[in-house]
Design an enzyme around this catalytic site. Structure first.
Site, PDB file in Angstrom:
ATOM      1  N   LYS A  97       4.846   1.686  53.801  1.00 49.63           N
ATOM      2  CA  LYS A  97       5.879   2.702  53.995  1.00 49.63           C
ATOM      3  C   LYS A  97       6.076   3.590  52.769  1.00 49.63           C
ATOM      4  O   LYS A  97       6.238   4.786  52.903  1.00 49.63           O
ATOM      5  CB  LYS A  97       7.192   2.006  54.384  1.00 49.63           C
ATOM      6  CG  LYS A  97       8.345   2.946  54.645  1.00 49.63           C
ATOM      7  CD  LYS A  97       8.115   3.766  55.900  1.00 49.63           C
ATOM      8  CE  LYS A  97       9.151   4.852  56.085  1.00 49.63           C
ATOM      9  NZ  LYS A  97       8.672   5.934  56.943  1.00 49.63           N
ATOM     10  N   CYS A 124       5.672  -3.688  48.010  1.00 48.71           N
ATOM     11  CA  CYS A 124       6.007  -4.996  48.551  1.00 48.71           C
ATOM     12  C   CYS A 124       7.515  -5.028  48.786  1.00 48.71           C
ATOM     13  O   CYS A 124       8.237  -4.152  48.341  1.00 48.71           O
ATOM     14  CB  CYS A 124       5.651  -6.086  47.549  1.00 48.71           C
ATOM     15  SG  CYS A 124       3.915  -6.089  47.092  1.00 48.71           S
TER      16      CYS A 124
END
Ligand code: F6R
Length: 584
Positions: A579, A2
C-alpha cells in the site's frame, strides 16, 4: 512496507493484536510473525503466508499475555522465507525486534557483529544483535536501543520486547508509528485504525521519538533533539471506517464511499484551501510532487493551474533532483500523497527545505504532514485496498479547488461541485453498471488494453490504465489520443481494444483520432456523456464542469475492480504490491 502493532497493559494483548494485525494486513502480506511475552521467555511464532493462515496454523488465538508484538511483512530485504519473517531475536533469545523500514548500513553493522549468529537475510536482524551486544557490555535496555538507533542509517521504526523488562521500547524514524492510549494499557502501531476500536486517544510520534511503553504509562524522549509535540489527540474515526462492512472487498467499499464524500464537500470549510491558494497565487512557479496515482493528481493539478494562468509543473518525487539547479526560493510545492510515507517523496524533501509546501495528504500524523506548511487533510478515511481510489479523486478535487481559488474562481468552483454531485447521482444507474460489467467481461480475456484521451481525459486514461494493471494483471497502456498516430497505431488490429475517454472539450479531436483506430480494425469502449458511432461499447459518464474527471475516474475504478473479480483476483491484495512504498 510492513505493519507492526504492539500492546502492553493489564488486559490480554492477544485478542487486541489479532484484530489489529488483520487490520494492518494491507501494509504487507508476505508473512506474519509475533513475539509474545510469557513466564518461560519470549514465544516467537512466524511463517510465510497470509496473516490468517499463519495465525490458524500456530493457533495464536490460544495464547494469552499482557505484552506482545505482531508484525506483517512485505519483503524488501531478503526473500519471502520463514527465517526472514519478523520478529528477529538475538543469540541469547532475550529480546525480539519487529521493524518497518530499511537499514542502509546493515552490511557494515553485520560485519562488526562478527561472533553473532545470524539466521535471516534481512537488514532487520542487525537490530536484535546490536542491542544484544550493547546489553552484554553492561547497557540497560533503553540505552542499548538508543545507541542502536544512533548507529543505523535510513528510515526505520522498530519495537523491542526484552524478556527482562516490564516495558516495550520503540523508536520512530521515517516509517509511521503511533501511540494509542487505552484504559488498561497502551498500543504502538503503524496506524490508528488498527486499534481505534479500543481507543481514539493517540499521540502521533515524530522522527527520533523513543517510547518506553510500560504496563500503566509511557514516556517519550526525542533522540534527535527535536522539540516536538507529544500532545494527545482525539481522532474522529470509528471502527467501521476500517472495516469492510457489507462489502466483499475494501476496493469496492472505497469506490462507493466517494459518492458521500463528494457530497460532503459541498458543505466543507475550505479555510486551508484558501490559505493554500494565497501561497500559490504569489509563487514564482508551483511544483506538484507525487508518485504513482498521486503523480496523476499532480499532472491534473499542474494542468488546471496553467489553464488558470499560474505557472506550474508536475514532477515525480524521484525526479525532483533533476530540477535542483532551477528551483528558486519563491517556488511553492504541493506535495500529494495518500500515505504520507512514500520514500520517493520523503527523499525529495531536503531539496526543498527552504520552500513553502502545501500537503494534500490522507494519513493524518504521517511523516509528510510534519514537513509541510499547510496541511490539507483530504479526509478520505482509511484506504485499505492497495489500489488507490477515493484518495485519488479527493486529492484531485483539492488541487483543482486550490487552482480555482487562486484564480479568483471560488464561486465557479463551488457551483461545479454542486454539478458534480448532480452527475454523481446519475452515475451508478443500472444501465451504466451493466455497461461496465459487459466491458469487464470483454477485457478479462485480453492481454493488452489501450486507454486513450486528450487533455485531462488523458490523465484519467493514465490513472485508469494503472488501476487495471494493478488489480487485473492485464497490460494496460495510456496514450494521448493525439500521440497515437506517432507510432502506437502500428499495433492496432481487429484484436485490439481501447478504452476511450471523451468529454465535451475534447470531443471533436478525440473522435477524429478514434476514427483512425477504427479504420484499422480496432475496437473502442467509449466512456463519454454521449454514445458515438465510433464506439463498439459505451459507458455513460456525466462529466461536465471542473470536476468532470471524478465520474470518469469512478467508472474506470469500477471497470478495473470488476475485471479483477472476473479473473478471480483479490483486488485488495494484488501480487507484488504494497500500500505504501517506503523503498527507494
Ligand atoms: C496506485 C497506487 C500507487 C500510489 C503510489 C504513491 O493505485 O496506490 O501508485 O499512488 O505508491 O503513494 P502515496 O499516494 O501514498 O504517496
Amino acid at each position: 512496507m510492513c505493519g507492526i502493532i504492539a500492546y502492553n497493559g493489564q488486559d490480554d494483548a492477544i485478542p487486541y493484536l489479532l484484530e489489529g494485525i488483520r487490520n494492518l494486513e494491507y501494509r504487507g502480506y508476505d508473512s506474519f510473525g509475533c513475539a509474545i511475552d510469557s513466564p518461560v521467555g519470549i514465544i516467537i511464532k512466524k511463517d510465510i503466508g497470509r496473516v490468517d493462515d499463519v495465525i490458524n496454523k500456530y493457533k495464536i488465538q490460544n495464547f494469552s499475555s499482557n505484552k506482545a508484538i505482531f508484525h506483517t511483512r512485505w519483503a524488501t530485504h531478503g526473500g519471502v522465507k520463514t527465517e526472514n519473517a519478523h520478529p528477529m531475536i538475538d543469540c541469547m533469545h532475550r529480546i525480539a525486534v519487529a521493524h518497518n523500514g530499511i537499514i542502509e548500513n546493515w552490511a557494515e553493522l553485520k560485519e562488526s557483529l562478527g561472533t553473532h549468529k545470524f539466521i535471516s537475510d534481512t537488514d532487520t536482524e542487525v537490530l536484535s544483535h546490536l542491542i544484544e551486544e550493547k546489553l552484554s557490555r553492561g547497557s540497560d535496555i533503553q540505552s542499548a536501543v538508543k545507541d542502536t538507533f544512533n548507529q543505523i542509517k535510513g528510515s526505520s521504526s522498530f519495537i523491542v520486547l526484552d524478556k527482562q523488562s516490564e516495558d516495550l521500547i520503540a523508536v520512530k524514524k521515517g516509517s509511521p508509528l503511533v501511540l494509542g492510549i487505552a484504559k488498561n494499557g497502551n498500543f504502538l502501531s503503524s496506524d490508528v485504525p488498527s486499534f481505534v476500536r479500543h481507543t481514539n486517544k493517540v499521540v502521533y510520534l515524530s522522527d527520533g521519538d523513543m517510547v518506553v511503553l510500560g504496563k500503566r504509562g509511557y514516556t517519550i524522549t526525542n533522540l534527535m533533539n527535536r522539540d516536538v509535540n507529544h500532545d494527545v489527540s482525539t481522532v474522529n474515526l470509528s471502527a467501521k471506517h476500517a472495516e469492510k462492512g457489507d462489502y466483499e472487498h475494501f476496493m469496492i467499499k472505497e469506490i462507493m464511499e466517494q459518492l458521500a464524500q463528494m457530497k460532503s464537500l459541498e458543505s466543507a470549510d475550505f479555510g486551508n484551501v484558501t490559505r493554500a491558494a494565497e501561497l500559490v497565487k504569489n509563487a514564482k512557479l508551483v511544483y506538484l510532487i507525487g508518485a504513482g496515482t498521486s503523480y496523476h493528481t499532480a499532472l491534473l493539478g499542474a494542468k488546471v493551474l496553467r489553464e488558470n494562468g499560474i505557472k506550474s509543473a508536475a514532477v515525480q518525487g524521484q525526479d525532483l533532483i533533476t530540477y535542483r539547479n532551477v528551483i528558486s526560493e519563491d517556488d511553492v510545492f504541493i506535495v500529494i500523497s495518500q500515505s504520507g510515507e512514500t520514500a520517493d517523496i520523503i527523499n525529495a524533501m531536503p531539496l526543498i527545505s527552504k520552500n513553502k509546501k502545501i500537503g494534500i495528504i490522507n494519513s493524518e500524523g504521517s511523516t509528510l504532514t510534519k514537513d509541510v506548511d499547510i496541511f490539507i487533510p483530504i479526509d478520505a478515511g482509511p484506504e485499505k485496498a492497495v489500489a488507490s481510489t477515493k484518495s485519488f479523486t479527493l486529492s484531485s478535487v483539492y488541487v483543482t479547488l486550490i487552482a480555482m481559488f487562486a484564480a479568483g474562481k471560488k464561486e465557479e468552483a463551488l457551483r461545479d461541485l454542486k454539478l458534480l454531485n448532480i452527475n454523481m447521482y446519475n452515475l451508478l444507474v443500472p444501465s451504466v453498471l451493466s455497461a461496465i460489467d459487459k466491458a469487464a467481461e470483454k477485457i478479462k480475456g485480453l492481454e493488452d488494453v489501450f486507454f486513450l484521451g486528450r487533455d485531462s481525459d488523458y490523465i484519467m486514461a493514465l490513472e485508469g490504465a494503472l488501476k487495471l494493471k494493478e488489480v487485473s494483471y492485464i497490460h494496460a497502456e495510456a496514450i494521448d489520443a493525439a500521440t497515437f498516430k506517432h507510432g502506437p497505431l502500428a499495433l492496432i488490429s481487429d484484436k485490439t481494444y481501447a478504452v476511450a475517454l471523451v468529454s465535451e472539450s475534447t470531443r471533436n479531436d478525440t473522435l477524429y483520432n478514434l476514427q483512425e483506430v477504427k479504420a484499422r480494425g480496432g475496437n473502442i469502449i467509449g466512456v463519454s456523456d454521449k454514445n458515438e458511432n465510433v464506439f463498439d461499447m459505451f459507458i455513460r459518464a456525466q462529466n461536465g464542469g471542473a470536476f468532470g474527471f471524478v465520474t470518469q475516474s469512478i467508472i474506470l475504478q469500477l471497470l478495473a475492480y470488476k475485471t479483477s473479480i472476473l479473473k478471480g483476483i483479490n483486488p485488495d491484495r494484488p501480487k507484488n504490491l504494497a500500500k505504501a512504498v517506503t523503498t527507494k
